[in-house]
Write an enzyme that holds these catalytic residues in place. Structure first.
Site, PDB file in Angstrom:
ATOM      1  N   ASP A 153       9.120  -2.729   3.080  1.00 34.19           N
ATOM      2  CA  ASP A 153       7.931  -3.132   3.825  1.00 34.19           C
ATOM      3  C   ASP A 153       6.773  -2.162   3.606  1.00 34.19           C
ATOM      4  O   ASP A 153       6.948  -0.939   3.693  1.00 34.19           O
ATOM      5  CB  ASP A 153       8.284  -3.196   5.323  1.00 34.19           C
ATOM      6  CG  ASP A 153       7.132  -3.652   6.182  1.00 34.19           C
ATOM      7  OD1 ASP A 153       6.723  -4.817   6.051  1.00 34.19           O
ATOM      8  OD2 ASP A 153       6.621  -2.835   6.976  1.00 34.19           O
ATOM      9  N   GLU A 157       6.574  -4.467  -0.899  1.00 32.47           N
ATOM     10  CA  GLU A 157       5.389  -5.106  -0.346  1.00 32.47           C
ATOM     11  C   GLU A 157       4.270  -4.080  -0.468  1.00 32.47           C
ATOM     12  O   GLU A 157       4.298  -3.058   0.196  1.00 32.47           O
ATOM     13  CB  GLU A 157       5.570  -5.500   1.112  1.00 32.47           C
ATOM     14  CG  GLU A 157       4.326  -6.201   1.657  1.00 32.47           C
ATOM     15  CD  GLU A 157       4.240  -6.227   3.173  1.00 32.47           C
ATOM     16  OE1 GLU A 157       3.511  -7.075   3.710  1.00 32.47           O
ATOM     17  OE2 GLU A 157       4.880  -5.382   3.830  1.00 32.47           O
TER      18      GLU A 157
END
Length: 609
Positions: free
Chosen positions: A264, A301
Site C-alpha cells: 500500500d 501502489e
C-alpha cells in the site's frame, strides 16, 4: 490436518525488541488462564528473551516495558482478544499443506499478465470469513481469475474495517478466522489453480491499538505522512524497523504460501538511506524465490508515476515487479462517465497536460504510454509530475489496469459502482478495453456481474471519541462538496458495512448474468489470443475521435472497437475485419465497408486481416 495442541510439548521462546528499556517482563499463561509475570533476559541489539517450560498448545502473552501496562507483541501472529488484548502464539508449521505441486500462478509463469481479482474478506460473503470465501472460489475459477488479491487482513480495532487501519501486521484479523484460516484459504486457492496476493500496509498503522512506540523507535519525526510521523526507515534504530517490515513480507511468502504482495502507498515509505527499503525487500524476496522454487511477486501502489519503481535493483530501481496504474482507471472513468471533478479534471482533456485532445485522446495516451502525468503538469498536484515510460523497454504487464478498485468505489460519497453511473454497454466498453490491454488486468469483486450492492467506507472503532471523529469527519468532508450530511453513510453504522456485502443471488439474474458472461468471455478471449497476452507496449496502437466518440485499440491482429456515443455509427478500423470474435451486442454488430457498425454504447473485439 494437525492441530497445534496435538503437537509434542516443547519450550516456547518469546522475544521482543525494546532497545531503550531498563527491564521487560512478559505476562504469560496458557490460553484462558490468568497470566504470570516473568522477567525477560536482555540480549545484544536491544532484544529481550524468555523461554517457557515444555508446553502443548498456544500461550497468551503480553510485554510490559519498564513496569508500564502490558501490551501486545509488535510481531504478534494472533490477536484473538482484539488488538488491545494479549497476543497468542501461533505455530505456522501446524498446517498440513496440500499444495506440494503448486508452481505458482499461471502454471509457474507468475502474476504478471494474470487476471487479478481484488476482494474484501468481510464483504465478499455474508459470513465475512476466509472459510466462507473458500465456498465462492469456484465462481472465480469459472470467471477465469488467476490470482485472488485480498485486501488487508492484518488485525484492526473492531469487527469490520477495510483493513488499512491495521495495527498488527503479522496477525490475521480474528473475525476473519485468524492465521490458521488464512493458511486454509491459500491452500484451497492453490488446489483450484488460483494464486493469492495479500495487500499489506507498511506505511502507517491505524489510530486504535498502535502500541509500537511503547517498545522502540518505530516512528520518526524526521519524516511525516498523511497519517502523522513516518515509519523509521533511516534514523537511529531503523535497522530493526526495516527488519520488522521485511521479515513480515518474507513470512507471508514462506509460512503462508502466498504468491504476491500488494504494498500500500509505497510513496509514503520515507527513506533517505543509501538503500531504499523497497530495494532491500526486493532483493531478499528474490533470494527467497530462488530457495522456494516458485515465483514471488511484489506489486506497489505508487503515486509517483515513475517506472523506476518497477526497474530491477541492479539497474538502480526499486525492484517492484509491478505497480497499480490509477491513470488508466481515471482515463476510463472520465471517458465513460464524464465526471471531471478533483483529480479527474486533467483526464477530461483540453487541459494543461493534454491541451490538444479530449477524454478519448487522454485514454489513448494511457493505453499506449501508461501514464497521462509523465512529466506533464498535474493540476491536482499543482506541479509537473511523473516520468515517461520507455515503451520499448518496459513490459506493459508491469502495470495493473482496472475499471474499479476498493479506493475508486469506496472513496466515493455513497460507494456507488461504475454500474450505477453508466449504461451496461458503457461498462462493457470499459471492461473490454482494460481486459484486452497490454496491462495486467484487475477486477474488483462484484464488478463482473455489475453488482447492485455498493462498497462503502466502514469502520467499527471502540473508542467513543474516535467513533465520533470518524463519523462526523467523513460526512462533513462530503458535505463540503455539496452532499447533504445525512445522505453520506455513517462509517460507524453497522448498516453501512452490511450494505456493502455482495448479494450472491445477483450473478444468475438478468442483466447481472449478461455482464458476468461478458467478463467471462473477455477473459477467455484474452487467454486464447497470443496478441492479447503480449506485454509489449511499443506495438500497441490506439486511434480515436473525441467528437465522434469512438476508439480502437489494436494489438497485433486483434482490435477492440468501441463506440462511446449513444447512437449507432460505423467505427473506422485500421484494416479489413476478418471476423468478429466477441461483441457486446452481436445482433446489431456488423462488418461495414468502412469499418465496423456498432450500436450506441457498444464494443466488439475483432480479428483483422
Amino acid at each position: 490436518m494437525a492441530r497445534q495442541q496435538d503437537r509434542p510439548a516443547l519450550p516456547q521462546e518469546l522475544r521482543v525488541w525494546a532497545p531503550d528499556a531498563q527491564r521487560v517482563a512478559v505476562h504469560v499463561g496458557a490460553a484462558g488462564e490468568d497470566p504470570a509475570v516473568q522477567p525477560m533476559t536482555s540480549a545484544p541489539g536491544g532484544w529481550w528473551f524468555w523461554r517457557s517450560a515444555p508446553t502443548r498448545g498456544p500461550l497468551d502473552y503480553a510485554f510490559s516495558v519498564d513496569g508500564d501496562e502490558a501490551r501486545p507483541d509488535p510481531r504478534t501472529g494472533w490477536q484473538p482478544h482484539g488488538v488491545h488484548g494479549p497476543s497468542r502464539t501461533f505455530d505456522t508449521e501446524a498446517h498440513e499443506w496440500r499444495d506440494g505441486t503448486w508452481a505458482g500462478p499461471q502454471q509457474g509463469l507468475g502474476t504478471l499478465g494474470a487476471v487479478v481479482y481484488e476482494l474484501h474478506v468481510g464483504t465478499f460473503t455474508p459470513e465475512g470469513t476466509l472459510d466462507s470465501a473458500v465456498a465462492r472460489l469456484d465462481h472465480l475459477v469459472d470467471l477465469g481469475v488467476d490470482v485472488v488479491e485480498l485486501m488487508p487482513v492484518a488485525a484492526f480495532d473492531g469487527r469490520w474495517n477495510w483493513g488499512y487501519d491495521g495495527v498488527a501486521p503479522y496477525a490475521v484479523h480474528d473475525a476473519y478466522g485468524g492465521p490458521a484460516a488464512l493458511q486454509r484459504f491459500v491452500d484451497a486457492c492453490h488446489q483450484r489453480g488460483l494464486g493469492v496476493c495479500l495487500d499489506v500496509v507498511y506505511n502507517h498503522l491505524g489510530p486504535a491499538g498502535n502500541y509500537l512506540g511503547t517498545f522502540g523507535p518505530y516512528f520518526t519525526e524526521a519524516h511525516h505522512t498523511p497519517w502523522g510521523a513516518a515509519l523509521n526507515l533511516d534514523q537511529d534504530g531503523s535497522h530493526e524497523v526495516r527488519r520488522w517490515i521485511i521479515d513480515n513480507a518474507l513470512r507471508w511468502f514462506r509460512d503462508f504460501h502466498v504468491d504476491a504482495l500488494r504494498l500500500d502507498a509505497v510513496h509514503e515509505l520515507r527513506d533517505d538511506s543509501g538503500r531504499h527499503v523497497l530495494a532491500q525487500l526486493s532483493d531478499e524476496v528474490a533470494e527467497l524465490e530462488e530457495h522456494l522454487g516458485r515465483p514471488l511477486t511484489l506489486i506497489a501502489e505508487s503515486d509517483l508515476n515513475d517506472a523506476s519503481m518497477v526497474t530491477p535493483t541492479g539497474q538502480g530501481g526499486r525492484g517492484m515487479d509491478a505497480q497499480w496504474d490509477d491513470d488508466v482507471h481515471h482515463a476510463l472513468h472520465v471517458a465513460l462517465t464524464g465526471e471531471r471533478q478533483g483529480y479527474y479534471a486533467d483526464f477530461a482533456g483540453y487541459s494543461p497536460p493534454m491541451p490538444d485532445g479530449g477524454p478519448l485522446t487522454v485514454l489513448a495516451k494511457t493505453l499506449t504510454e501508461v501514464f497521462l502525468h509523465d512529466g506533464r503538469w498535474s493540476s491536482f498536484r499543482e506541479s509537473e509530475w511523473g516520468r515517461p515510460v520507455d515503451r520499448s523497454a518496459v513490459d506493459g504487464r508491469r502495470f495493473l489496469g482496472y475499471l474499479q478498485t476498493h479506493d475508486q468505489v469506496g472513496n466515493r460519497a455513497v460507494g456507488d459502482r461504475i454500474s450505477d453511473l453508466v449504461t451496461p454497454g458503457q461498462q462493457a466498453i470499459g471492461a473490454a478495453l482494460y481486459l484486452t490491454s497490454a496491462f495486467t488486468p484487475m477486477v474488483f469483486m462484484g464488478e463482473e456481474w455489475a453488482a447492485g450492492t455498493p462498497f462503502q467506507f466502514f469502520t467499527d472503532f471502540g473508542d467513543p471519541d474516535l467513533r465520533e471523529a470518524v463519523s462526523v469527519g467523513r460526512r462533513s468532508e462530503f458535505a463540503s462538496h455539496g452532499w447533504d450530511f445525512e445522505d453520506v453513510p455513517d462509517p460507524q453504522d453497522e448498516a453501512t458495512y452490511r450494505r456493502s456485502q455482495l448479494d450472491w443471488a445477483e450473478p444468475q439474474e438478468g442483466d447481472h448474468a449478461r455482464m458476468l458472461g461478458w467478463y467471462r468471455d473477455l477473459i477467455t478471449l484474452r487467454r486464447g489470443e497470443a496478441d492479447l497476452s503480449d506485454g509489449r507496449l511499443d506495438v500497441v496502437d490506439v486511434s480515436c475521435h473525441d467528437d465522434d466518440r469512438w476508439l480502437v485499440l489494436r494489438r497485433g491482429s486483434v482490435a477492440t472497437v468501441a463506440n462511446f456515443a449513444g447512437e449507432p455509427q460505423v467505427v473506422p478500423v485500421p484494416a479489413e475485419v476478418a471476423v468478429v470474435l466477441l461483441a457486446w451486442d452481436p445482433g446489431s454488430t456488423t462488418v461495414a465497408e468502412a469499418g465496423l457498425r456498432l450500436p450506441g454504447h457498444a464494443v466488439a473485439v475483432v480479428r483483422l486481416r
